[in-house]
Scaffold this active site. Structure first.
Site, PDB file in Angstrom:
ATOM      1  N   SER A 121       1.615  -9.815  -0.833  1.00 53.26           N
ATOM      2  CA  SER A 121       1.265  -8.394  -0.795  1.00 53.26           C
ATOM      3  C   SER A 121       1.447  -7.760   0.576  1.00 53.26           C
ATOM      4  CB  SER A 121      -0.179  -8.195  -1.259  1.00 53.26           C
ATOM      5  OG  SER A 121      -1.063  -8.946  -0.446  1.00 53.26           O
ATOM      6  N   LYS A 123       0.810  -1.226   0.000  1.00 57.16           N
ATOM      7  CA  LYS A 123       0.000   0.000   0.000  1.00 57.16           C
ATOM      8  C   LYS A 123       0.843   1.277   0.000  1.00 57.16           C
ATOM      9  CE  LYS A 123      -4.140  -1.919   0.265  1.00 57.16           C
ATOM     10  NZ  LYS A 123      -5.143  -1.763  -0.820  1.00 57.16           N
ATOM     11  N   GLU A 177     -10.041   5.491   2.868  1.00 55.09           N
ATOM     12  CA  GLU A 177     -10.820   4.379   3.403  1.00 55.09           C
ATOM     13  C   GLU A 177      -9.861   3.225   3.663  1.00 55.09           C
ATOM     14  OE1 GLU A 177      -9.561   2.516  -0.018  1.00 55.09           O
ATOM     15  OE2 GLU A 177     -10.261   4.588   0.102  1.00 55.09           O
TER      16      GLU A 177
END
Length: 404
Positions: free
Chosen positions: A381, A93, A115
């Site tokens: 991830s 991210k 969010e």
């Protein structure tokens, strides 16, 4: 001369029939301004230099491409793991949030909203807001606030205001709804850092470009390790789809590369307790984009369900919807128990505790048939620190691995 087919976004903001910008009128000017601004800024030498320096010195890139020898032997291939779990903040991210906050600053925005589901995007957004000294509000479903308590405390420690959302089933969809409402109320000074390849154009393309550092590195790392810059298979999990978009970006039009995606089956794609949007979804509009959406027979949004907070979303990014529709990607629906077992397997075989999201794509390995010479790159991830309590609470799903 016939135009070459591409799976990347077209000039209208669509991937095939998916994409576009379906937004409230109050946001029209804001989104149009973003459309005009994002490519000139992202492609500028000034932005690129600052972005790459932060990725190197702050995030810790390039992330390693690790040869998983024991799992390679088990699955009969040459398996490499792209270690996004080793980034600062523990997931992919941060690649996106650093890029978007630099863009926000260059556009003169003074307030950031976001969010989050599993909390990793919220943590990454709070991190870059602390770095850049900008106020930050993160919307998170109340159920996810409970499931991801540690990440909530990390966001608060970083200076973000976390606003629990108690509508709907209190997960990622509902957090996104509230963030969009906030954006509608403060369009002039607020920049919405969306965490995945969802939302109105240009967000899916912008996030994919910022995450494409993943496939850019894979190309160089494979050349160094095996003497060619492409694998036979690329594998990634999909919720909204940002780590998958980054993994496939530089290979999406390369037919030599097979793309395998894993979405969250929950209790089963054929049940009402699932987040398997590609398997269950129909064409619809969700959060500003025309894409596949899980819907009731009368067109209402179905509530997604998954053990993984980060994949618990009733839609999918338009890039991935188009790849599935055009048979560019093979998509597996992975149930909760399969994901938990795969997480324990990777932990025991490679000493890597993956995030629950990543565990879904690890589980897809068992559904594949490989040749011994096949080179497989699977993106881990995120790391599983945030999910340890969930793993322990569900260790019976892990079979023999759960006996300790």
């Amino acid at each position: 001369m016939e135009k070459k087919k591409t799976f990347l976004v077209d000039e209208r903001g669509f991937y095939g029939e998916y994409g576009g910008a379906y937004i409230p009128e109050i946001l029209y000017g804001t989104v149009e301004n973003l459309k005009r601004s994002y490519l000139p800024i992202l492609e500028s030498e000034e932005f690129r230099s600052e972005y790459m320096q932060l990725l190197r010195d702050y995030v810790g890139r390039p992330s390693p491409l690790y040869y998983a020898s024991r799992m390679s032997e088990k699955y009969g291939c040459r398996l490499y793991l792209k270690r996004e779990d080793l980034n600062h903040t523990g997931a992919h991210k941060i690649n996106n949030t650093i890029g978007q906050i630099l863009l926000a600053k260059k556009m003169g925005k003074r307030r950031i909203i976001a969010e989050t589901g599993a909390g990793q995007h919220g943590v990454a957004t709070a991190t870059v807001c602390a770095l850049m000294d900008m106020p930050c509000v993160v919307y998170q479903g109340a159920l996810d606030v409970e499931r991801q308590h540690t990440n909530v405390e990390r966001m608060k420690m970083l200076g973000a205001e976390v606003r629990p959302v108690r509508t709907g089933n209190m997960t990622l969809k509902d957090a996104t709804n509230e963030a969009i409402r906030d954006w509608c109320c403060h369009p002039q000074d607020t920049f919405y850092i969306i965490g995945s390849t969802v939302g109105p154009h240009p967000y899916p393309d912008m996030v994919a470009r910022l995450q494409s550092i993943i496939s850019e590195e894979i190309k160089a790392q494979l050349m160094e390790k095996i003497g060619r810059d492409y694998p036979d298979y690329l594998m990634a999990c999909v919720g909204g789809g940002s780590n998958a978009a980054g993994t496939v970006y530089h290979y999406i039009d390369d037919e030599r590369v097979n793309i395998v995606l894993a979405e969250a089956g929950g209790q089963g794609a054929d049940t009402d307790h699932t987040a398997a949007t590609i398997h269950r979804g129909r064409l619809g509009i969700l959060h500003g984009s025309r894409t596949l959406v899980m819907q009731t027979p009368d067109g209402q949004i179905m509530e997604a369900e998954s053990i993984s907070a980060g994949l618990d979303y009733p839609g999918i990014g338009p890039m991935h919807a188009n790849m599935a529709a055009q048979h560019r990607a093979t998509v597996f629906s992975i149930n909760d128990d399969e994901a938990v077992r795969a997480a324990y397997e990777m932990t025991r075989m490679e000493g890597i505790i993956p995030a629950l999201e990543s565990a879904h794509v690890v589980a897809a390995l068992s559904k594949m048939t490989f040749r011994p010479e096949d080179v497989v790159v699977l993106t881990v991830s995120g790391r599983g620190d945030k999910d340890v309590e969930t793993y322990l609470a569900n260790k019976e799903m892990a079979g023999d691995y759960g006996q300790f």
